[in-house]
Design an enzyme around this catalytic site. Structure first.
Site: not given
Length: 433
Positions: A106-108, A111, A139
């Protein structure tokens, strides 16, 4: 729009200052001074719009005072290059799949948004920006791949030795270029402490331009609200109230959902689901907030004993603890329960990762206690990123997506680091020498 510190609402900075510095000088987190509320009719129209169109509307409402329409479009187009589908798992229970990006986590989303916005805001001819990132897993990979090759930016990732899955580790220790990985002999909270100490050290900040790409940075945190709007728009219109269950570690993800709620998205309730690192569930059940040493679990990305985003959650509810406890329900689960959830859901035709499993369990418990809801749990990473756990649970081999399997071929390159701040400071001071 200005951004205030959660530790001192009188301290306010511009968008550029908030993004480039990441953390306020008083150790507070930056928050927008106003949260725009989208018209009900606009939110209802999202069911007819694509992900990017929804992104233009939401990010436009948040950033139109600081960015042009063309910049907002460029930012959203760069961020939303992959889908976030909802998949029905059971009656009235849906998985929001957030693992269709470059690093399958999900952190794509955050970022990619953060790297693009930072490059937009960076003053030309300014000294190199050093992005410091503490990671318990996803992360590091998302930020490393989001910032890979970005001019004028160097990324330094701190991760706890032996406490990150092999695939997660390979995704940020094999890249080279402007990405450096520090393998810290400690736990995630030690890594997070080192990063915060660096941000608050006057000597370092006089010499180096340091910032963060953890969820403490608003440019990483805010864009995560987009997939809540998108998921809500794709749910069947049953007339039932909606609850989102979020597997939680540092609590930025659920905070982004609460931001969406504050912007007018009619989410009735949130579930904060954790592993045995249960500081926030304990708080939500009436205890005082008290940071504790982190405990290693099979859902390692949530192994956080002192979640940085807790002050942001309070701020979103106007520092009203009663309201916070009323609107967010907390649950926690053991490794055994997590593995059992993976096993129980597989016959339904769905494979959970350990973090999604915790979210699923929290959702099930909430809905059993509160009938009449439609529920969404966040599947925050592809199960292949936690291959050992999932394969052991199911006693079967997972087929990895090609782009995930490719990372395993890379050669790990790290710098060993103790958990002493003096050692870390010495490393940073040597960067420009």
């Amino acid at each position: 729009m200005q951004y205030f510190s959660t530790n001192n609402p009188e301290h306010k900075v511009s968008l550029s200052q908030a993004v480039i510095k990441g953390l306020a000088p008083d150790n507070g987190l930056y928050m927008p001074e106003r949260i725009p509320v989208l018209p009900k009719e606009l939110i209802e129209s999202f069911s007819e719009k694509g992900f990017q169109e929804i992104g233009y509307a939401v990010i436009g409402a948040l950033f139109s005072e600081d960015l042009s329409k063309s910049q907002i479009k460029e930012l959203v187009d760069h961020t939303l290059t992959f889908d976030a589908p909802i998949v029905q798992v059971e009656e009235d229970i849906y998985s929001l799949e957030l693992f269709h990006g470059p690093t399958l986590a999900f952190k794509d989303f955050g970022a990619r948004f953060c790297s693009k916005l930072m490059s937009m805001l960076q003053v030309k001819d300014e000294k190199t920006v050093r992005v410091l990132v503490a990671t318990s897993g996803d992360t590091g990979s998302a930020v490393a791949n989001g910032f890979l090759g970005v001019d004028g930016v160097e990324v330094i990732i701190l991760f706890p030795k032996g406490k990150v899955s092999l695939l997660q580790e390979k995704q940020f220790t094999t890249l080279g270029q402007n990405i450096t990985a520090l393998e810290v002999d400690g736990v995630f909270d030690d890594c997070q402490t080192l990063v915060k100490q660096a941000f608050l050290d006057p000597e370092l900040n006089e010499k180096l331009l340091l910032t963060s790409a953890n969820s403490i940075n608003i440019a990483r945190w805010i864009p995560q609200c987009l997939y809540y709007f998108y998921a809500f728009s794709r749910l069947p219109k049953t007339g039932k109230k909606v609850v989102f269950a979020v597997p939680s570690g540092n609590f930025g993800n659920i905070g982004a959902g609460i931001l969406a709620q504050r912007m007018g998205l009619p989410i009735d309730h949130f579930v904060a689901a954790t592993n045995v690192n249960k500081v926030v569930p304990d708080y939500l059940r009436g205890d005082a907030f008290a940071a504790k040493p982190s405990i290693q679990t099979v859902s390692n990305s949530m192994d956080v004993g002192n979640p940085s985003n807790f002050p942001r959650l309070l701020s979103l509810y106007g520092n009203d603890e009663s309201l916070f406890r009323e609107k967010v329900r907390g649950y926690f689960y053991s490794d055994e329960e997590t593995v059992q959830a993976i096993q129980a859901v597989k016959p339904k035709g769905y494979t959970l990762d350990p973090h999604g499993a915790v979210g699923y369990l929290g959702l099930k418990d909430f809905m059993s206690e509160n009938p009449g809801y439609v529920g969404v749990f966040l599947e925050t990473a592809h199960p292949g990123k936690f291959r050992d756990v999932v394969e052991d649970a199911l006693d079967e081999e997972l087929v990895l997506p090609e782009r995930l399997a490719a990372f395993l071929e890379g050669e790990k390159n790290v710098i060993p680091m103790g958990k002493s701040f003096e050692e870390f400071k010495g490393f940073l001071e040597g960067l420009d020498s």
